[in-house]
Design a protein around this motif. Structure first.
Motif, PDB file in Angstrom:
ATOM      1  N   ARG A  48      87.286  41.745  52.371  1.00  0.00           N
ATOM      2  CA  ARG A  48      88.800  42.421  52.545  1.00  0.00           C
ATOM      3  C   ARG A  48      89.308  41.031  53.380  1.00  0.00           C
ATOM      4  N   ASP A  49      88.250  40.851  54.104  1.00  0.00           N
ATOM      5  CA  ASP A  49      88.100  39.104  54.793  1.00  0.00           C
ATOM      6  C   ASP A  49      87.661  38.364  54.294  1.00  0.00           C
ATOM      7  N   GLY A  50      87.264  38.223  53.307  1.00  0.00           N
ATOM      8  CA  GLY A  50      87.423  37.185  52.173  1.00  0.00           C
ATOM      9  C   GLY A  50      85.888  36.633  51.901  1.00  0.00           C
ATOM     10  N   VAL A  51      85.265  37.059  53.203  1.00  0.00           N
ATOM     11  CA  VAL A  51      84.089  36.842  53.814  1.00  0.00           C
ATOM     12  C   VAL A  51      82.836  37.354  52.869  1.00  0.00           C
ATOM     13  N   TRP A  52      81.681  36.181  51.611  1.00  0.00           N
ATOM     14  CA  TRP A  52      80.739  36.617  51.537  1.00  0.00           C
ATOM     15  C   TRP A  52      79.506  37.295  52.206  1.00  0.00           C
ATOM     16  N   ARG A  53      78.810  38.709  51.993  1.00  0.00           N
ATOM     17  CA  ARG A  53      77.489  39.142  52.412  1.00  0.00           C
ATOM     18  C   ARG A  53      77.138  39.833  52.102  1.00  0.00           C
ATOM     19  N   ILE A  54      75.830  40.810  52.101  1.00  0.00           N
ATOM     20  CA  ILE A  54      75.637  41.383  51.882  1.00  0.00           C
ATOM     21  C   ILE A  54      74.040  41.321  52.918  1.00  0.00           C
ATOM     22  N   GLU A  55      73.611  42.770  53.261  1.00  0.00           N
ATOM     23  CA  GLU A  55      72.848  43.214  54.293  1.00  0.00           C
ATOM     24  C   GLU A  55      71.572  43.733  53.785  1.00  0.00           C
ATOM     25  N   LEU A  56      70.772  43.170  54.550  1.00  0.00           N
ATOM     26  CA  LEU A  56      68.884  43.665  53.869  1.00  0.00           C
ATOM     27  C   LEU A  56      68.066  44.313  55.283  1.00  0.00           C
ATOM     28  N   ASP A  57      67.135  45.053  54.467  1.00  0.00           N
ATOM     29  CA  ASP A  57      66.144  45.771  55.951  1.00  0.00           C
ATOM     30  C   ASP A  57      64.502  44.747  55.579  1.00  0.00           C
ATOM     31  N   LEU A  58      64.125  44.393  56.403  1.00  0.00           N
ATOM     32  CA  LEU A  58      63.740  43.040  55.906  1.00  0.00           C
ATOM     33  C   LEU A  58      62.160  43.786  56.813  1.00  0.00           C
ATOM     34  N   PRO A  59      60.689  43.598  56.197  1.00  0.00           N
ATOM     35  CA  PRO A  59      59.734  43.550  57.045  1.00  0.00           C
ATOM     36  C   PRO A  59      59.886  43.153  58.432  1.00  0.00           C
ATOM     37  N   SER A  60      59.969  43.730  59.960  1.00  0.00           N
ATOM     38  CA  SER A  60      59.672  42.473  60.646  1.00  0.00           C
ATOM     39  C   SER A  60      58.867  41.416  60.990  1.00  0.00           C
ATOM     40  N   GLY A  61      58.120  40.568  62.024  1.00  0.00           N
ATOM     41  CA  GLY A  61      57.537  39.879  61.606  1.00  0.00           C
ATOM     42  C   GLY A  61      57.177  38.865  60.931  1.00  0.00           C
ATOM     43  N   GLN A  62      58.056  38.336  60.143  1.00  0.00           N
ATOM     44  CA  GLN A  62      57.680  37.553  58.739  1.00  0.00           C
ATOM     45  C   GLN A  62      58.830  36.242  58.451  1.00  0.00           C
ATOM     46  N   ARG A  63      58.480  35.461  57.586  1.00  0.00           N
ATOM     47  CA  ARG A  63      58.667  34.472  57.501  1.00  0.00           C
ATOM     48  C   ARG A  63      59.215  34.670  56.048  1.00  0.00           C
ATOM     49  N   TYR A  64      60.692  33.807  55.711  1.00  0.00           N
ATOM     50  CA  TYR A  64      60.839  33.933  54.026  1.00  0.00           C
ATOM     51  C   TYR A  64      61.725  32.996  54.091  1.00  0.00           C
ATOM     52  N   GLU A  65      61.326  32.273  52.758  1.00  0.00           N
ATOM     53  CA  GLU A  65      62.274  31.129  52.080  1.00  0.00           C
ATOM     54  C   GLU A  65      63.844  31.801  51.170  1.00  0.00           C
ATOM     55  N   PHE A  66      64.129  31.368  51.227  1.00  0.00           N
ATOM     56  CA  PHE A  66      65.365  31.865  50.317  1.00  0.00           C
ATOM     57  C   PHE A  66      66.317  30.353  50.500  1.00  0.00           C
ATOM     58  N   ARG A  67      67.328  30.975  49.348  1.00  0.00           N
ATOM     59  CA  ARG A  67      68.434  29.462  49.009  1.00  0.00           C
ATOM     60  C   ARG A  67      69.168  30.622  48.425  1.00  0.00           C
ATOM     61  N   TYR A  68      71.280  30.575  48.382  1.00  0.00           N
ATOM     62  CA  TYR A  68      71.845  31.689  47.180  1.00  0.00           C
ATOM     63  C   TYR A  68      72.501  30.444  45.953  1.00  0.00           C
ATOM     64  N   ARG A  69      72.278  31.250  44.991  1.00  0.00           N
ATOM     65  CA  ARG A  69      73.180  30.903  44.349  1.00  0.00           C
ATOM     66  C   ARG A  69      74.787  31.084  44.412  1.00  0.00           C
ATOM     67  N   VAL A  70      75.216  29.668  43.859  1.00  0.00           N
ATOM     68  CA  VAL A  70      76.407  30.059  44.101  1.00  0.00           C
ATOM     69  C   VAL A  70      76.937  29.846  42.271  1.00  0.00           C
ATOM     70  N   ASP A  71      77.594  30.750  41.701  1.00  0.00           N
ATOM     71  CA  ASP A  71      77.935  30.235  40.637  1.00  0.00           C
ATOM     72  C   ASP A  71      76.512  30.226  39.577  1.00  0.00           C
ATOM     73  N   ASP A  72      76.484  28.274  39.217  1.00  0.00           N
ATOM     74  CA  ASP A  72      75.260  28.277  38.685  1.00  0.00           C
ATOM     75  C   ASP A  72      74.766  26.889  39.411  1.00  0.00           C
ATOM     76  N   ARG A  73      74.996  26.511  40.643  1.00  0.00           N
ATOM     77  CA  ARG A  73      74.571  25.846  41.390  1.00  0.00           C
ATOM     78  C   ARG A  73      74.316  26.210  42.964  1.00  0.00           C
ATOM     79  N   TRP A  74      73.101  25.889  44.106  1.00  0.00           N
ATOM     80  CA  TRP A  74      71.825  26.226  44.759  1.00  0.00           C
ATOM     81  C   TRP A  74      72.850  25.714  45.404  1.00  0.00           C
ATOM     82  N   LEU A  75      72.949  26.114  47.121  1.00  0.00           N
ATOM     83  CA  LEU A  75      73.224  25.455  48.443  1.00  0.00           C
ATOM     84  C   LEU A  75      72.064  26.628  49.366  1.00  0.00           C
TER      85      LEU A  75
END
Length: 143
Positions: A48-75
């Motif tokens: 409702r506040d307009g903020v884009w959000r996702i929440e995940l529970d991920l295994p502790s002590g790890q390193r993950y690479e990621f990006r966002y896919r905004v429509d058809d472009r990478w962020l």
């Protein structure tokens, strides 16, 4: 922005990925090693506040690479724990699933080193309460 807190699941860290309300998009997905770089599996929801959000529970002590896919472009998230070059000549964001020492001292017990479990947990919220918890397989780390 990325926020981390103790998960209700032992051995996991609750990670909240957020993008600002000023980001105009029809759809945004979180894409990374934790979902085998699947472009559709982890959609962000616009609150409702307009903020884009996702929440995940991920295994502790790890390193993950990621990006966002905004429509058809990478962020790339410049507020991530780290940035690293990828094979495409651009940057990936990196998140470490560790909590600050101060928070660890306040919490009961979160192991810092754990074997990699075979799943990640994603919680979906409705009206401020957990609506759905889903489990999906973790990929082999690496691309």
């Amino acid at each position: 922005m990325i926020y981390k807190q103790k998960s209700i699941l032992p051995g996991y860290v609750h990670v909240i990925f957020e993008l600002p309300a000023c980001l105009w998009a029809d759809r945004i997905h979180l894409v990374g090693e934790f979902c085998d770089w699947d472009h559709e599996r982890l959609p962000l929801q616009q609150d409702r506040d307009g903020v884009w959000r996702i929440e995940l529970d991920l295994p502790s002590g790890q390193r993950y690479e990621f990006r966002y896919r905004v429509d058809d472009r990478w962020l790339t998230d410049s507020h991530a724990d780290e940035l690293t070059m990828n094979v495409y000549g651009t940057q990936n964001s990196v998140v470490y699933t560790t909590l600050p020492v101060e928070q660890l001292q306040e919490e009961e017990h979160i192991p810092l080193q754990m074997p990699i479990p075979s799943a990640l947990w994603a919680r979906e919220y409705k009206n401020g309460h957990i609506h759905k918890v889903r489990k999906s397989a973790l990929p082999v780390v690496g691309r």
